[in-house]
Write a protein that holds these residues in place. Structure first.
Motif, mmCIF file in Angstrom:
data_model
loop_
_atom_site.group_PDB
_atom_site.id
_atom_site.type_symbol
_atom_site.label_atom_id
_atom_site.label_comp_id
_atom_site.label_asym_id
_atom_site.label_seq_id
_atom_site.Cartn_x
_atom_site.Cartn_y
_atom_site.Cartn_z
ATOM 1 N N GLU A 170 0.880 -1.300 0.122
ATOM 2 C CA GLU A 170 -0.085 0.011 -0.043
ATOM 3 C C GLU A 170 0.849 1.182 0.093
ATOM 4 O OE1 GLU A 170 -3.551 0.851 2.812
ATOM 5 O OE2 GLU A 170 -1.756 1.865 3.687
ATOM 6 N N HIS A 171 1.751 1.175 0.796
ATOM 7 C CA HIS A 171 2.801 2.584 1.014
ATOM 8 C C HIS A 171 3.462 2.884 -0.347
ATOM 9 C CE1 HIS A 171 5.584 5.266 2.706
ATOM 10 N NE2 HIS A 171 6.609 4.374 2.103
ATOM 11 N N ASP A 172 3.847 1.482 -0.964
ATOM 12 C CA ASP A 172 4.539 1.720 -2.642
ATOM 13 C C ASP A 172 3.410 2.419 -3.414
ATOM 14 O OD1 ASP A 172 6.386 1.007 -4.337
ATOM 15 O OD2 ASP A 172 5.012 -0.170 -5.132
ATOM 16 N N ALA A 173 2.154 2.150 -3.345
ATOM 17 C CA ALA A 173 1.378 2.852 -4.352
ATOM 18 C C ALA A 173 0.823 4.266 -3.982
ATOM 19 C CB ALA A 173 -0.126 1.959 -4.291
ATOM 20 N N ARG A 174 1.091 4.470 -2.513
ATOM 21 C CA ARG A 174 0.934 5.801 -1.865
ATOM 22 C C ARG A 174 2.032 6.878 -2.493
ATOM 23 N NH1 ARG A 174 0.254 6.433 4.383
ATOM 24 N NH2 ARG A 174 -0.807 4.515 4.853
ATOM 25 N N VAL A 175 3.219 6.460 -2.504
ATOM 26 C CA VAL A 175 4.300 7.005 -3.158
ATOM 27 C C VAL A 175 4.325 7.177 -4.540
ATOM 28 C CG1 VAL A 175 7.065 7.213 -3.058
ATOM 29 C CG2 VAL A 175 5.728 6.161 -1.102
ATOM 30 N N ALA A 176 3.880 6.192 -5.170
ATOM 31 C CA ALA A 176 3.841 6.252 -6.599
ATOM 32 C C ALA A 176 2.572 7.338 -7.240
ATOM 33 C CB ALA A 176 3.929 5.080 -7.285
ATOM 34 N N GLY A 177 1.603 7.443 -6.189
ATOM 35 C CA GLY A 177 0.369 8.062 -6.688
ATOM 36 C C GLY A 177 -0.365 7.187 -7.528
ATOM 37 N N ARG A 178 -0.607 6.172 -7.129
ATOM 38 C CA ARG A 178 -1.336 4.896 -8.166
ATOM 39 C C ARG A 178 -2.825 4.875 -7.468
ATOM 40 N NH1 ARG A 178 3.733 2.199 -8.319
ATOM 41 N NH2 ARG A 178 3.125 0.901 -6.652
ATOM 42 N N GLY A 179 -3.691 5.044 -8.251
ATOM 43 C CA GLY A 179 -4.974 4.322 -8.075
ATOM 44 C C GLY A 179 -5.719 5.533 -6.839
ATOM 45 N N LEU A 180 -6.215 4.869 -5.714
ATOM 46 C CA LEU A 180 -6.477 5.656 -4.539
ATOM 47 C C LEU A 180 -5.890 6.696 -4.304
ATOM 48 C CD1 LEU A 180 -7.859 2.722 -2.486
ATOM 49 C CD2 LEU A 180 -9.332 4.284 -3.282
ATOM 50 N N TRP A 181 -4.620 6.779 -4.621
ATOM 51 C CA TRP A 181 -3.635 7.748 -3.955
ATOM 52 C C TRP A 181 -3.291 8.829 -5.001
ATOM 53 C CZ3 TRP A 181 -4.081 6.627 0.755
ATOM 54 C CH2 TRP A 181 -4.411 5.139 1.210
ATOM 55 N N SER A 182 -3.972 8.757 -6.215
ATOM 56 C CA SER A 182 -3.847 9.607 -7.354
ATOM 57 C C SER A 182 -4.185 11.079 -7.126
ATOM 58 C CB SER A 182 -4.280 9.095 -8.407
ATOM 59 O OG SER A 182 -5.772 8.969 -8.541
ATOM 60 N N GLY A 183 -4.952 11.332 -6.099
ATOM 61 C CA GLY A 183 -5.525 12.559 -5.909
ATOM 62 C C GLY A 183 -6.888 12.744 -6.753
ATOM 63 N N THR A 184 -7.235 11.968 -7.570
ATOM 64 C CA THR A 184 -8.780 11.947 -8.122
ATOM 65 C C THR A 184 -9.822 11.186 -7.484
ATOM 66 O OG1 THR A 184 -8.058 10.106 -9.598
ATOM 67 C CG2 THR A 184 -7.562 12.333 -10.118
ATOM 68 N N ALA A 185 -9.234 10.188 -6.608
ATOM 69 C CA ALA A 185 -10.426 9.333 -6.009
ATOM 70 C C ALA A 185 -10.741 9.942 -4.765
ATOM 71 C CB ALA A 185 -9.793 7.967 -5.654
ATOM 72 N N PRO A 186 -11.810 9.737 -4.147
ATOM 73 C CA PRO A 186 -12.366 10.149 -2.698
ATOM 74 C C PRO A 186 -10.950 9.926 -1.726
ATOM 75 C CG PRO A 186 -14.036 8.994 -3.904
ATOM 76 C CD PRO A 186 -12.738 8.694 -4.596
ATOM 77 N N SER A 187 -11.030 11.224 -0.933
ATOM 78 C CA SER A 187 -9.765 10.902 0.101
ATOM 79 C C SER A 187 -9.921 9.633 1.296
ATOM 80 C CB SER A 187 -9.517 12.233 0.769
ATOM 81 O OG SER A 187 -8.738 11.995 1.719
ATOM 82 N N VAL A 188 -8.936 9.038 1.660
ATOM 83 C CA VAL A 188 -8.996 8.102 2.720
ATOM 84 C C VAL A 188 -7.975 8.303 3.753
ATOM 85 C CG1 VAL A 188 -9.900 6.188 1.101
ATOM 86 C CG2 VAL A 188 -7.459 6.654 1.472
ATOM 87 N N ARG A 189 -7.295 9.370 3.373
ATOM 88 C CA ARG A 189 -5.977 9.794 4.261
ATOM 89 C C ARG A 189 -6.252 11.309 4.951
ATOM 90 N NH1 ARG A 189 0.096 10.278 1.785
ATOM 91 N NH2 ARG A 189 1.214 10.234 3.626
ATOM 92 N N TYR A 190 -6.129 11.427 6.187
ATOM 93 C CA TYR A 190 -6.561 12.736 6.675
ATOM 94 C C TYR A 190 -5.357 13.060 7.711
ATOM 95 C CZ TYR A 190 -11.050 11.949 4.763
ATOM 96 O OH TYR A 190 -12.140 11.850 3.993
ATOM 97 N N GLY A 191 -5.320 14.177 8.225
ATOM 98 C CA GLY A 191 -4.544 14.807 9.405
ATOM 99 C C GLY A 191 -5.321 14.708 10.338
ATOM 100 N N SER A 192 -4.530 14.435 11.573
ATOM 101 C CA SER A 192 -5.405 14.446 12.966
ATOM 102 C C SER A 192 -5.892 15.769 13.249
ATOM 103 C CB SER A 192 -4.554 13.662 13.824
ATOM 104 O OG SER A 192 -3.287 14.566 14.374
#
Length: 303
Positions: A170-192
């Motif tokens: 999952e972290h590899d996909a995040r760093v590469a900006g693939r799929g869910l982490w591309s910025g176009t999909a609904p956000s799943v990552r938030y700051g506290s």
């Protein structure tokens, strides 16, 4: 830089006291220091761990299904992440939440597949399972979907090296900006500290990153407080009778529960609202430290 040099000139002796070249020698370090300080104040903290190298699919397959018996041949069917055997029994890919916005054809795993059960069937008659390819180089379906950015890691059966392999994919996909982490999909990552966004995300499975302010304990519950006002700020909890399990998990990162104050962490789970947004941790793998012990200690002086 011109602005900071002006500030530096204001705090250094006048030109009558220092020669111009000497004034520049003093001004430059002050300007650089002020520039870096301003950048730290302006920037949102990014908590990413670089000490974990991504595991390949072969490792994930071995780590997650090493002691499993022969699986049941299955084929992929709708909805996403669900597979069906010849006798009509259905299996779903355990430990991942699939991105429902992606077409099924984009998520197909080539070749014959087998399902290795990891638990009992759910209310829909589907059995959780590891989904594996059958070829000599075939990997684990969950790992491949995470690496494509087509799923979120949801720890359920994964522990130890298996959990590490899936988190790393999952972290590899995040760093590469693939799929869910591309910025176009609904956000799943938030700051506290983004409380408004967290409230809006209530009921969803999310990843929250932030720095723990304090650790609280009652007879029944342990609390990770991400702010000073527990009725408003984000909080993560786990049952007190699971203390030993969580302590053993946290010690893998060189820390202990009592020493988590100031630590930058990642929390994943279903977001709820009760005196502020919170996540109830059911498994220790939902919590991950994102800093070394030294960085945690230094971080206490930054807030």
């Amino acid at each position: 830089m011109k602005i900071w040099c002006f500030v530096a000139r204001a705090v250094l002796p006048s030109g009558q006291q220092l020669a111009p070249r000497l004034r520049f020698v003093f001004a430059l370090p002050v300007a650089l220091f002020l520039s870096m300080t301003a950048a730290v104040v302006r920037a949102e903290p990014v908590f990413l761990s670089d000490d974990q190298m991504p595991f390949d699919g072969a490792f994930a397959r071995t780590a997650c299904a090493v002691s499993s018996p022969d699986g049941v041949p299955v084929s992929q069917s709708a909805p996403l992440g669900v597979f069906q055997a010849a006798d009509g029994s259905r299996y779903f890919a355990s430990d991942v939440i699939m991105d429902r916005h992606l077409p099924l054809d984009d998520l197909a795993m080539p070749g014959p597949l087998i399902a290795v059960s990891t638990g009992t069937e759910n209310r829909w008659g589907e059995v959780p399972a590891w989904i594996l390819g059958t070829g000599p180089d075939a990997g684990l379906y969950q790992e491949q979907m995470l690496r494509k950015g087509a799923a979120i890691f949801e720890p359920r059966q994964a522990k130890g090296q298996c959990a590490e392999a899936l988190w790393s994919a999952e972290h590899d996909a995040r760093v590469a900006g693939r799929g869910l982490w591309s910025g176009t999909a609904p956000s799943v990552r938030y700051g506290s500290r983004t409380l408004g966004r967290l409230v809006e995300a209530a009921g969803r499975y999310v990843i929250v990153e932030g720095r723990i302010v304090s650790v609280g304990k009652t007879r029944s519950t342990r609390y990770l407080n991400f702010g000073r006002y527990w009725k408003e700020d984000f909080t993560a909890t786990w049952p007190a009778d699971e203390e030993a399990v969580f302590e053993a998990h946290i010690q893998r990162f060189g820390q202990s529960v009592d020493d988590l104050g100031g630590a930058a962490v990642e929390i994943r789970g279903t977001l709820q609202i009760r005196d502020g947004p919170y996540i109830a941790l059911l498994r220790p793998e939902q919590l991950r430290l994102l800093e070394t012990k030294r960085a945690i200690r230094d971080g206490r002086n930054q807030d």
